[in-house]
Scaffold this motif. Structure first.
Motif, PDB file in Angstrom:
ATOM      1  N   GLN A   1      -2.487 -12.456   0.415  1.00 36.66           N
ATOM      2  CA  GLN A   1      -3.160 -11.389   1.150  1.00 36.66           C
ATOM      3  C   GLN A   1      -4.600 -11.782   1.463  1.00 36.66           C
ATOM      4  O   GLN A   1      -5.320 -12.274   0.596  1.00 36.66           O
ATOM      5  N   TYR A   2      -4.982 -11.529   2.710  1.00 31.98           N
ATOM      6  CA  TYR A   2      -6.334 -11.850   3.180  1.00 31.98           C
ATOM      7  C   TYR A   2      -6.889 -10.672   3.971  1.00 31.98           C
ATOM      8  O   TYR A   2      -6.140  -9.818   4.437  1.00 31.98           O
ATOM      9  N   THR A   3      -8.212 -10.679   4.132  1.00 32.70           N
ATOM     10  CA  THR A   3      -8.851  -9.807   5.113  1.00 32.70           C
ATOM     11  C   THR A   3      -9.721 -10.681   5.991  1.00 32.70           C
ATOM     12  O   THR A   3     -10.091 -11.794   5.604  1.00 32.70           O
ATOM     13  N   MET A   4     -10.063 -10.183   7.162  1.00 31.68           N
ATOM     14  CA  MET A   4     -11.061 -10.860   7.969  1.00 31.68           C
ATOM     15  C   MET A   4     -12.387 -10.689   7.215  1.00 31.68           C
ATOM     16  O   MET A   4     -12.705  -9.592   6.757  1.00 31.68           O
ATOM     17  N   THR A   5     -13.124 -11.753   7.027  1.00 33.70           N
ATOM     18  CA  THR A   5     -14.351 -11.698   6.230  1.00 33.70           C
ATOM     19  C   THR A   5     -15.297 -10.625   6.763  1.00 33.70           C
ATOM     20  O   THR A   5     -15.517 -10.501   7.961  1.00 33.70           O
ATOM     21  N   GLY A   6     -15.811  -9.829   5.832  1.00 33.55           N
ATOM     22  CA  GLY A   6     -16.740  -8.765   6.181  1.00 33.55           C
ATOM     23  C   GLY A   6     -16.074  -7.431   6.423  1.00 33.55           C
ATOM     24  O   GLY A   6     -16.735  -6.405   6.523  1.00 33.55           O
ATOM     25  N   PHE A   7     -14.729  -7.432   6.484  1.00 38.12           N
ATOM     26  CA  PHE A   7     -14.000  -6.190   6.745  1.00 38.12           C
ATOM     27  C   PHE A   7     -13.579  -5.569   5.416  1.00 38.12           C
ATOM     28  O   PHE A   7     -13.059  -6.244   4.547  1.00 38.12           O
ATOM     29  N   VAL A   8     -13.805  -4.283   5.253  1.00 40.55           N
ATOM     30  CA  VAL A   8     -13.371  -3.578   4.042  1.00 40.55           C
ATOM     31  C   VAL A   8     -11.969  -3.024   4.301  1.00 40.55           C
ATOM     32  O   VAL A   8     -11.798  -2.182   5.190  1.00 40.55           O
ATOM     33  N   PRO A   9     -10.964  -3.482   3.569  1.00 44.52           N
ATOM     34  CA  PRO A   9      -9.592  -3.049   3.849  1.00 44.52           C
ATOM     35  C   PRO A   9      -9.336  -1.617   3.417  1.00 44.52           C
ATOM     36  O   PRO A   9     -10.038  -1.064   2.573  1.00 44.52           O
ATOM     37  N   ASP A  10      -8.308  -1.028   4.017  1.00 46.24           N
ATOM     38  CA  ASP A  10      -7.829   0.304   3.657  1.00 46.24           C
ATOM     39  C   ASP A  10      -7.272   0.243   2.232  1.00 46.24           C
ATOM     40  O   ASP A  10      -6.340  -0.507   1.954  1.00 46.24           O
ATOM     41  N   GLU A  11      -7.841   1.020   1.346  1.00 47.54           N
ATOM     42  CA  GLU A  11      -7.438   1.000  -0.068  1.00 47.54           C
ATOM     43  C   GLU A  11      -5.961   1.354  -0.235  1.00 47.54           C
ATOM     44  O   GLU A  11      -5.254   0.747  -1.038  1.00 47.54           O
ATOM     45  N   PHE A  12      -5.488   2.330   0.530  1.00 44.81           N
ATOM     46  CA  PHE A  12      -4.099   2.772   0.398  1.00 44.81           C
ATOM     47  C   PHE A  12      -3.123   1.684   0.854  1.00 44.81           C
ATOM     48  O   PHE A  12      -2.088   1.471   0.242  1.00 44.81           O
ATOM     49  N   THR A  13      -3.470   1.001   1.942  1.00 42.62           N
ATOM     50  CA  THR A  13      -2.631  -0.086   2.447  1.00 42.62           C
ATOM     51  C   THR A  13      -2.667  -1.266   1.503  1.00 42.62           C
ATOM     52  O   THR A  13      -1.644  -1.913   1.239  1.00 42.62           O
ATOM     53  N   LEU A  14      -3.839  -1.559   0.976  1.00 39.33           N
ATOM     54  CA  LEU A  14      -4.013  -2.695   0.068  1.00 39.33           C
ATOM     55  C   LEU A  14      -3.147  -2.552  -1.173  1.00 39.33           C
ATOM     56  O   LEU A  14      -2.498  -3.505  -1.604  1.00 39.33           O
ATOM     57  N   LEU A  15      -3.111  -1.361  -1.750  1.00 38.18           N
ATOM     58  CA  LEU A  15      -2.299  -1.142  -2.948  1.00 38.18           C
ATOM     59  C   LEU A  15      -0.824  -1.426  -2.686  1.00 38.18           C
ATOM     60  O   LEU A  15      -0.105  -1.900  -3.565  1.00 38.18           O
ATOM     61  N   GLN A  16      -0.386  -1.131  -1.484  1.00 40.42           N
ATOM     62  CA  GLN A  16       1.035  -1.208  -1.153  1.00 40.42           C
ATOM     63  C   GLN A  16       1.433  -2.547  -0.539  1.00 40.42           C
ATOM     64  O   GLN A  16       2.611  -2.870  -0.508  1.00 40.42           O
ATOM     65  N   SER A  17       0.468  -3.296  -0.064  1.00 43.13           N
ATOM     66  CA  SER A  17       0.812  -4.508   0.688  1.00 43.13           C
ATOM     67  C   SER A  17       1.545  -5.517  -0.185  1.00 43.13           C
ATOM     68  O   SER A  17       1.307  -5.629  -1.376  1.00 43.13           O
ATOM     69  N   GLY A  18       2.464  -6.210   0.456  1.00 41.32           N
ATOM     70  CA  GLY A  18       3.225  -7.236  -0.246  1.00 41.32           C
ATOM     71  C   GLY A  18       4.587  -6.769  -0.730  1.00 41.32           C
ATOM     72  O   GLY A  18       5.392  -7.573  -1.170  1.00 41.32           O
ATOM     73  N   SER A  19       4.879  -5.474  -0.663  1.00 40.95           N
ATOM     74  CA  SER A  19       6.194  -4.999  -1.101  1.00 40.95           C
ATOM     75  C   SER A  19       6.591  -3.702  -0.416  1.00 40.95           C
ATOM     76  O   SER A  19       5.902  -2.688  -0.556  1.00 40.95           O
ATOM     77  N   GLU A  20       7.707  -3.744   0.291  1.00 42.12           N
ATOM     78  CA  GLU A  20       8.235  -2.529   0.909  1.00 42.12           C
ATOM     79  C   GLU A  20       8.940  -1.639  -0.117  1.00 42.12           C
ATOM     80  O   GLU A  20       9.347  -0.526   0.188  1.00 42.12           O
ATOM     81  N   ASN A  21       9.087  -2.148  -1.353  1.00 40.89           N
ATOM     82  CA  ASN A  21       9.695  -1.332  -2.409  1.00 40.89           C
ATOM     83  C   ASN A  21       8.729  -0.307  -2.983  1.00 40.89           C
ATOM     84  O   ASN A  21       9.145   0.610  -3.690  1.00 40.89           O
ATOM     85  N   LEU A  22       7.435  -0.470  -2.702  1.00 42.14           N
ATOM     86  CA  LEU A  22       6.433   0.480  -3.185  1.00 42.14           C
ATOM     87  C   LEU A  22       6.304   1.602  -2.156  1.00 42.14           C
ATOM     88  O   LEU A  22       5.750   1.401  -1.080  1.00 42.14           O
ATOM     89  N   VAL A  23       6.839   2.761  -2.481  1.00 39.98           N
ATOM     90  CA  VAL A  23       6.820   3.896  -1.559  1.00 39.98           C
ATOM     91  C   VAL A  23       5.946   4.993  -2.159  1.00 39.98           C
ATOM     92  O   VAL A  23       6.215   5.466  -3.269  1.00 39.98           O
ATOM     93  N   TYR A  24       4.890   5.387  -1.434  1.00 38.32           N
ATOM     94  CA  TYR A  24       4.058   6.483  -1.921  1.00 38.32           C
ATOM     95  C   TYR A  24       4.926   7.725  -2.093  1.00 38.32           C
ATOM     96  O   TYR A  24       5.701   8.078  -1.199  1.00 38.32           O
ATOM     97  N   SER A  25       4.770   8.387  -3.236  1.00 37.98           N
ATOM     98  CA  SER A  25       5.612   9.548  -3.531  1.00 37.98           C
ATOM     99  C   SER A  25       4.836  10.579  -4.346  1.00 37.98           C
ATOM    100  O   SER A  25       3.651  10.398  -4.630  1.00 37.98           O
ATOM    101  N   TYR A  26       5.500  11.652  -4.680  1.00 38.05           N
ATOM    102  CA  TYR A  26       4.940  12.726  -5.500  1.00 38.05           C
ATOM    103  C   TYR A  26       3.550  13.132  -4.990  1.00 38.05           C
ATOM    104  O   TYR A  26       3.384  13.344  -3.800  1.00 38.05           O
ATOM    105  N   GLY A  27       2.556  13.257  -5.875  1.00 42.22           N
ATOM    106  CA  GLY A  27       1.235  13.752  -5.479  1.00 42.22           C
ATOM    107  C   GLY A  27       0.570  12.939  -4.397  1.00 42.22           C
ATOM    108  O   GLY A  27      -0.128  13.484  -3.534  1.00 42.22           O
ATOM    109  N   SER A  28       0.789  11.608  -4.410  1.00 41.02           N
ATOM    110  CA  SER A  28       0.154  10.758  -3.392  1.00 41.02           C
ATOM    111  C   SER A  28       0.718  11.036  -2.005  1.00 41.02           C
ATOM    112  O   SER A  28      -0.027  11.212  -1.038  1.00 41.02           O
ATOM    113  N   ALA A  29       2.051  11.090  -1.896  1.00 36.07           N
ATOM    114  CA  ALA A  29       2.671  11.381  -0.597  1.00 36.07           C
ATOM    115  C   ALA A  29       2.331  12.801  -0.144  1.00 36.07           C
ATOM    116  O   ALA A  29       2.070  13.043   1.041  1.00 36.07           O
TER     117      ALA A  29
END
Length: 199
Positions: free
Chosen positions: A50-78
């Motif tokens: 996983q990379y970002t373009m230098t100087g860019f602050v990534p989306d925290e929610f996307t970052l937590l989930q990136s790398g796996s489609e098995n991680l599905v936001y659910s319950y209180g988060s969804a």
């Protein structure tokens, strides 16, 4: 801007600032090029693959989930994404298939709670939406959130449970979809009771 950097920037823009090795390879970039851009400071490596373009602050929610489609936001988060909860998540909740290895993710971020579900139920209600920071996230739809609430009502915070049900039924509920999911989870009778009271 050279063509490869433009492609990487397009990937990042679509993913809340994150470029995964897999997506870069699919777009025609190779690993050597990614490493060269990281060495030159064009990309910043934030995790394995996983990379970002230098100087860019990534989306925290996307970052937590990136790398796996098995991680599905659910319950209180969804529920937060859908406006069914007014609580900003401090613990991020994901549903994963039973048997999915979460140990490496737990080491990386202790503020994640996992709910393990049968593989046959994991995909029910899976969809995407934009996070508050603008990235694409995978989460369960509103009806799946309500089914999870009702199914696990004894383990759910009472205020979250009550607020979620009231908001859902006051804002264009989809009874047909809700009961269809409810039947698959074995909570359709309980859902009918709530529907009689709240609709």
């Amino acid at each position: 801007m050279n063509a490869t950097i433009a492609v990487l920037k397009t990937i990042a823009d679509a993913n809340g600032g994150i470029v995964t090795t897999e997506e870069a390879l699919q777009a025609g970039t190779n690993r050597v090029t990614l490493k060269r851009y990281a060495d030159k400071g064009v990309l910043t490596r934030i995790a394995r693959g996983q990379y970002t373009m230098t100087g860019f602050v990534p989306d925290e929610f996307t970052l937590l989930q990136s790398g796996s489609e098995n991680l599905v936001y659910s319950y209180g988060s969804a529920m937060y994404f859908w406006g069914l909860s007014d609580r900003t998540p401090h613990i991020f909740e994901f549903s994963v298939p039973q048997g999915y290895n979460t140990s490496r993710i737990k080491e990386r971020d202790p503020n994640i709670r996992f709910h393990y579900v049968k593989g046959s139920l994991h995909g029910i209600g899976k969809t995407t939406c934009r996070s508050p920071q603008g990235g694409n996230v995978i989460l369960y739809d509103r009806e799946r959130c309500i089914c999870d609430l009702v199914r696990d009502r004894n383990a759910i915070d009472k205020q979250l449970f009550t607020h979620g049900l009231k908001i859902y039924f006051a804002s264009k509920p989809n009874p047909r979809k809700l009961l269809k999911y409810g039947k698959q989870f074995g909570v359709d009778d309980k859902l009918r009771t709530y529907m009689e009271v709240l609709m």
